[in-house]
Design a protein around this motif. Structure first.
Motif, PDB file in Angstrom:
ATOM      1  N   ARG A  73       1.310  -1.742  -0.186  1.00  0.00           N
ATOM      2  CA  ARG A  73       0.258  -0.096  -0.275  1.00  0.00           C
ATOM      3  C   ARG A  73       1.376   0.941  -0.160  1.00  0.00           C
ATOM      4  O   ARG A  73       1.808   1.302   0.769  1.00  0.00           O
ATOM      5  N   THR A  84      -3.786   7.301  -2.894  1.00  0.00           N
ATOM      6  CA  THR A  84      -3.445   5.988  -2.493  1.00  0.00           C
ATOM      7  C   THR A  84      -3.263   5.122  -3.075  1.00  0.00           C
ATOM      8  O   THR A  84      -4.224   4.880  -3.788  1.00  0.00           O
ATOM      9  N   ARG A  86      -1.659   1.086  -4.586  1.00  0.00           N
ATOM     10  CA  ARG A  86      -1.195  -0.132  -4.405  1.00  0.00           C
ATOM     11  C   ARG A  86      -0.351  -0.555  -5.823  1.00  0.00           C
ATOM     12  O   ARG A  86      -0.272   0.181  -6.488  1.00  0.00           O
ATOM     13  N   ASP A 106      -5.895   3.736  -5.722  1.00  0.00           N
ATOM     14  CA  ASP A 106      -7.514   3.296  -5.441  1.00  0.00           C
ATOM     15  C   ASP A 106      -8.521   4.589  -6.398  1.00  0.00           C
ATOM     16  O   ASP A 106      -9.784   3.400  -6.749  1.00  0.00           O
TER      17      ASP A 106
END
Length: 152
Positions: A73, A84, A86, A106
């Motif tokens: 993350r 945000t 991954r 995200d």
């Protein structure tokens, strides 16, 4: 024999260059030893032979201090916009100070700063250094991508 010639990595690179030169000569393509060294450096992800030689002579990095891994993350800023997401992909050469990272946000990020036009990106690929900053900068001098582990 100099200290750098004693280094096993450098000796291995020189042996690869010698082998590459011989294989190319057998196929009718003659290159100099320095050209073969440059080709080996590029195969390893270095800018040139001098860079590869210098990087190979450095002490090994602490592998416990890895900045990012696939699946981590992350949070940061892309083209000035917060995100945000991954880490979707990661590649690097052990002889280059930069790595290539692919991020999946995200929520898509609008990368255009113009009121009547938008361009959303949810997955981006960029080059970053060990601090998570891209060497490429926006027009105001800020790194295009700043990324780090989420929660830190």
């Amino acid at each position: 024999m100099s200290a750098s010639e004693d280094h096993p990595k450098i000796a291995g690179f020189k042996a690869r260059a010698k082998s590459l030169r011989a294989k190319l000569a057998a196929q009718g393509t003659e290159i100099s030893h320095s050209q073969a060294l440059e080709l080996v450096a590029h195969q390893e992800g270095a800018r040139d032979w001098n860079t590869l030689r210098a990087l190979a002579s450095r002490p090994a990095r602490d592998t416990n201090a890895r900045p990012l891994a696939v699946g981590d993350r992350v949070t940061g800023r892309y083209l000035g916009q917060p995100f945000t997401g991954r880490v979707h992909g990661l590649s690097h050469s052990p002889y280059s100070p930069h790595m290539r990272v692919t991020l999946h946000f995200d929520t898509p990020v609008d990368v255009v700063r113009f009121d009547s036009f938008s361009a959303f990106r949810q997955r981006v690929t960029a080059t970053i250094d060990e601090n998570g900053h891209s060497p490429q900068k926006t027009s105001d001098g800020v790194p295009q991508l700043i990324v780090g582990p989420a929660g830190l």
